[in-house]
Scaffold this motif. Structure first.
Motif, PDB file in Angstrom:
ATOM      1  N   HIS A 152      11.489  -0.925  25.999  1.00  0.00           N
ATOM      2  CA  HIS A 152      12.823  -1.521  26.075  1.00  0.00           C
ATOM      3  C   HIS A 152      12.770  -2.990  26.510  1.00  0.00           C
ATOM      4  N   ARG A 153      12.234  -3.235  27.699  1.00  0.00           N
ATOM      5  CA  ARG A 153      12.324  -4.591  28.256  1.00  0.00           C
ATOM      6  C   ARG A 153      11.332  -5.562  27.614  1.00  0.00           C
ATOM      7  N   TYR A 154      10.209  -5.035  27.109  1.00  0.00           N
ATOM      8  CA  TYR A 154       9.223  -5.913  26.487  1.00  0.00           C
ATOM      9  C   TYR A 154       9.343  -5.918  24.961  1.00  0.00           C
ATOM     10  N   ALA A 155       9.153  -4.764  24.330  1.00  0.00           N
ATOM     11  CA  ALA A 155       9.147  -4.718  22.866  1.00  0.00           C
ATOM     12  C   ALA A 155      10.491  -5.122  22.273  1.00  0.00           C
ATOM     13  N   SER A 156      11.576  -4.624  22.856  1.00  0.00           N
ATOM     14  CA  SER A 156      12.901  -4.867  22.276  1.00  0.00           C
ATOM     15  C   SER A 156      13.491  -6.221  22.652  1.00  0.00           C
ATOM     16  N   HIS A 157      13.301  -6.615  23.913  1.00  0.00           N
ATOM     17  CA  HIS A 157      13.993  -7.807  24.418  1.00  0.00           C
ATOM     18  C   HIS A 157      13.083  -8.951  24.833  1.00  0.00           C
ATOM     19  N   LYS A 158      11.784  -8.719  24.931  1.00  0.00           N
ATOM     20  CA  LYS A 158      10.851  -9.741  25.394  1.00  0.00           C
ATOM     21  C   LYS A 158      11.359 -10.404  26.688  1.00  0.00           C
ATOM     22  N   MET A 159      11.687  -9.559  27.672  1.00  0.00           N
ATOM     23  CA  MET A 159      12.123 -10.070  28.968  1.00  0.00           C
ATOM     24  C   MET A 159      10.977 -10.704  29.741  1.00  0.00           C
ATOM     25  N   PHE A 160       9.749 -10.436  29.292  1.00  0.00           N
ATOM     26  CA  PHE A 160       8.582 -11.052  29.909  1.00  0.00           C
ATOM     27  C   PHE A 160       7.505 -11.238  28.854  1.00  0.00           C
ATOM     28  N   PRO A 175       6.593   1.461  19.268  1.00  0.00           N
ATOM     29  CA  PRO A 175       7.291   0.282  19.799  1.00  0.00           C
ATOM     30  C   PRO A 175       8.064  -0.513  18.743  1.00  0.00           C
ATOM     31  N   ARG A 176       7.493  -0.661  17.556  1.00  0.00           N
ATOM     32  CA  ARG A 176       8.189  -1.401  16.501  1.00  0.00           C
ATOM     33  C   ARG A 176       9.486  -0.696  16.112  1.00  0.00           C
ATOM     34  N   ALA A 177       9.406   0.600  15.830  1.00  0.00           N
ATOM     35  CA  ALA A 177      10.590   1.360  15.429  1.00  0.00           C
ATOM     36  C   ALA A 177      11.617   1.377  16.554  1.00  0.00           C
ATOM     37  N   TYR A 178      11.145   1.544  17.787  1.00  0.00           N
ATOM     38  CA  TYR A 178      12.043   1.546  18.943  1.00  0.00           C
ATOM     39  C   TYR A 178      12.769   0.216  19.047  1.00  0.00           C
ATOM     40  N   ALA A 179      12.030  -0.887  18.925  1.00  0.00           N
ATOM     41  CA  ALA A 179      12.620  -2.215  19.081  1.00  0.00           C
ATOM     42  C   ALA A 179      13.669  -2.487  18.007  1.00  0.00           C
ATOM     43  N   ILE A 180      13.355  -2.153  16.760  1.00  0.00           N
ATOM     44  CA  ILE A 180      14.313  -2.396  15.681  1.00  0.00           C
ATOM     45  C   ILE A 180      15.593  -1.605  15.904  1.00  0.00           C
TER      46      ILE A 180
END
Length: 244
Positions: free
Chosen positions: A23-31, A56-61
């Motif tokens: 969530h915080r990395y793959a989807s939003h790149k919070m860090f 992670p790719r499918a989750y992020a999209i």
């Protein structure tokens, strides 16, 4: 006691890497982080999600689609278009499968800037891997369970990742209070969210989707954010400057 410890460890470790890495990395790149730690987090996500590993790719999209179309007919998992949580989970699973198999072309704005490791994604999404983890869970229960009812926890182990997602998306868009008017139905389900590690602060998150801290009010404690701050201090990750 051993079974309870195992269950809680699986629940929170699986959930931590879902919110931290997917969530915080793959989807939003919070860090940001280097390739070594990215791959380390990737492996740990696979190990702790186990039989319910999420790509992670499918989750992020899908998550980016969720933010763009929150609680509209194009939202891949809004609870307001399904009569129960099981229908929502099934629809979400079908949408997720299309992205995993690359049978659905996402909009350009939802593409890229997510981690990919095709070999691990292939292994983690295979039935061999999912069944192997399931058998390991069963073997552990056979060895350590002291009462028949403990075996009723096994289906939760098998579907841990999707269950976490279902709780967050169903409860976080139906029950609770709102700090902000986001033009959707997002809610903060509880003022303190330890059970879901801050993920149920959906109203706050939809207002500030790139903030690493899901809490907004002083009493809204996001348990993952202090861990991220510590990792930032240790130079394992680098939080976005605005939220560091």
């Amino acid at each position: 006691m051993i079974i309870l410890i195992f269950f809680l460890a699986h629940w929170f470790l699986s959930l931590f890497f879902q919110t931290f890495f997917l969530h915080r990395y793959a989807s939003h790149k919070m860090f940001t982080t280097n390739k070594f730690f990215e791959r380390t987090f990737y492996i740990m996500t696979y190990l702790f999600q186990g039989s319910s590993y999420l790509n992670p790719r499918a989750y992020a999209i899908m998550h980016r689609e969720h933010h763009a179309y929150s609680d509209t007919e194009k939202d891949p998992h809004s609870p307001h278009f399904f009569k129960d949580v099981f229908q929502m989970m099934w629809y979400t699973a079908m949408s997720y499968k299309l992205h995993v198999k690359r049978l659905k072309e996402p909009e350009d704005r939802f593409k890229g800037n997510y981690p990919e490791w095709r070999f691990l994604d292939y292994v983690g999404s295979s039935m061999v891997s999912r069944i192997a983890f399931g058998l390991l869970y069963v073997a552990f229960y056979i060895q350590f369970a002291t009462a028949w009812w403990m075996f009723l926890l096994l289906p939760i182990h098998f579907l841990m990742g999707p269950l976490h997602g279902a709780i967050v998306n169903w409860c976080g868009h139906k029950y609770g209070y709102a700090n902000f008017d986001n033009n959707d139905k997002s809610k903060n389900t509880t003022p303190f969210d330890f059970l879901m590690l801050g993920e149920l602060f959906q109203n706050n998150h939809h207002k500030r989707p790139n903030s690493a801290n899901f809490g907004a009010k002083w009493f809204e404690i996001d348990p993952v954010y202090p861990i991220m701050k510590l990792m930032h201090w240790a130079r394992i990750i680098k939080l976005r400057k605005a939220y560091a």
